[in-house]
Write a protein that holds these residues in place. Sequence first.
Motif, mmCIF file in Angstrom:
data_model
loop_
_atom_site.group_PDB
_atom_site.id
_atom_site.type_symbol
_atom_site.label_atom_id
_atom_site.label_comp_id
_atom_site.label_asym_id
_atom_site.label_seq_id
_atom_site.Cartn_x
_atom_site.Cartn_y
_atom_site.Cartn_z
ATOM 1 N N TYR A 1 5.271 -6.992 -6.648
ATOM 2 C CA TYR A 1 3.697 -7.344 -6.431
ATOM 3 C C TYR A 1 3.024 -7.624 -7.745
ATOM 4 C CZ TYR A 1 5.271 -5.414 -2.284
ATOM 5 O OH TYR A 1 5.828 -5.257 -0.891
ATOM 6 N N ASP B 1 -3.389 -10.705 -6.225
ATOM 7 C CA ASP B 1 -4.507 -10.450 -6.741
ATOM 8 C C ASP B 1 -5.546 -9.722 -5.809
ATOM 9 O OD1 ASP B 1 -4.749 -12.279 -4.656
ATOM 10 O OD2 ASP B 1 -5.070 -14.187 -5.861
ATOM 11 N N THR B 2 -5.220 -8.768 -5.008
ATOM 12 C CA THR B 2 -6.060 -8.101 -4.144
ATOM 13 C C THR B 2 -5.923 -6.797 -4.420
ATOM 14 O OG1 THR B 2 -4.196 -7.882 -2.573
ATOM 15 C CG2 THR B 2 -5.853 -9.994 -2.275
ATOM 16 N N GLY B 3 -6.907 -5.973 -4.334
ATOM 17 C CA GLY B 3 -6.862 -4.624 -4.537
ATOM 18 C C GLY B 3 -6.743 -4.227 -5.886
ATOM 19 N N ASP B 4 -5.853 -2.762 -6.024
ATOM 20 C CA ASP B 4 -5.593 -2.279 -7.370
ATOM 21 C C ASP B 4 -4.571 -3.185 -8.102
ATOM 22 O OD1 ASP B 4 -7.337 -0.250 -7.613
ATOM 23 O OD2 ASP B 4 -6.026 1.043 -6.455
ATOM 24 N N TRP B 5 -3.606 -4.196 -7.265
ATOM 25 C CA TRP B 5 -2.752 -4.992 -7.699
ATOM 26 C C TRP B 5 -3.383 -5.932 -8.692
ATOM 27 C CZ3 TRP B 5 1.897 -3.217 -7.911
ATOM 28 C CH2 TRP B 5 2.362 -2.701 -7.042
ATOM 29 N N ARG C 1 -5.187 -5.690 -10.984
ATOM 30 C CA ARG C 1 -5.103 -4.997 -12.422
ATOM 31 C C ARG C 1 -3.874 -5.235 -13.043
ATOM 32 N NH1 ARG C 1 -7.632 0.718 -10.670
ATOM 33 N NH2 ARG C 1 -7.388 1.038 -12.851
ATOM 34 N N ASP D 1 1.615 3.337 -5.921
ATOM 35 C CA ASP D 1 0.496 3.642 -6.890
ATOM 36 C C ASP D 1 -0.056 2.284 -7.693
ATOM 37 O OD1 ASP D 1 -1.525 4.751 -8.477
ATOM 38 O OD2 ASP D 1 -0.351 6.116 -9.462
ATOM 39 N N ALA D 2 -0.562 1.403 -7.332
ATOM 40 C CA ALA D 2 -0.788 0.271 -8.038
ATOM 41 C C ALA D 2 -1.719 0.497 -9.224
ATOM 42 C CB ALA D 2 -1.376 -0.696 -7.093
ATOM 43 N N ALA D 3 -2.695 1.261 -8.959
ATOM 44 C CA ALA D 3 -3.597 1.452 -10.071
ATOM 45 C C ALA D 3 -2.878 2.417 -11.380
ATOM 46 C CB ALA D 3 -4.952 2.415 -9.523
ATOM 47 N N ASP E 1 0.847 -1.228 0.056
ATOM 48 C CA ASP E 1 -0.125 0.106 0.009
ATOM 49 C C ASP E 1 0.814 1.273 -0.002
ATOM 50 O OD1 ASP E 1 0.922 -0.229 2.621
ATOM 51 O OD2 ASP E 1 -1.133 0.196 3.535
#
Length: 222
Positions: A136, A140-144, A146, A85-87, A82
């Motif tokens: 990362y 397979d969770t959150g913005d990751w 994607r 900025d994964a998105a 976290d």
Amino acid sequence: MSLDDLLARARAWGGRRALLGITGSPGAGKTTLAVTLTRLLSQEPPPGLTADWVAHVPMDGFHLADVELDRLGRRDRKGAPDTFDAAGYAALLRRLREDEEDVVYAPAFERDLEQPVAGSIPVPRAARLIITEGNYLLFDTGDWARVRPWLDEVWYCDLDSTERLRRLVTRHVRFGKPRDHAVSWVEEVDERNAELIAATRPKADLIVPDAVIRSIEHPGGM
């Protein structure tokens, strides 16, 4: 498996644009492998292509800046999932994969400053293979979640844990941390992240073994 085997596998992507991800725990040799592959592949491009057919785009350019980590209260665990900025990273991969722009600019991460630097890496239209590396890629969770759909394959660097920790401490010291601080950071921050990353190992398309990683000239603990 050898480095030559990896080069042959990567060189097979010589037509449509493809994205190759390299992942693994902190200190596992991801950057070293990515830089080595990029250099060697550019020296011997597939028929009809030029040296810029391959490009290297690290995930680390999507670190949140320290000022934002301070605001969020996360600077003491910089490098955790976290703190990126994964998105934004996923959006960059989408642009690269869609292959509709003459040039796409990606951010880099300046280790001397420990800060991301925007617009540092130009990826030209001629690039057919984009090598991206980071911790990362298989989350397979959150913005990751994607990220993985935009990658053709993800390779996992499986360096021996003792050697990995040695390299990691060396890297922290080289970039300014006192040795005691480096050791505590590795134990308290990096290894927590390493446990999360290790859990994604079964999802990788290819495991790059310890012997292959050690066979690459190692520039000081990457």
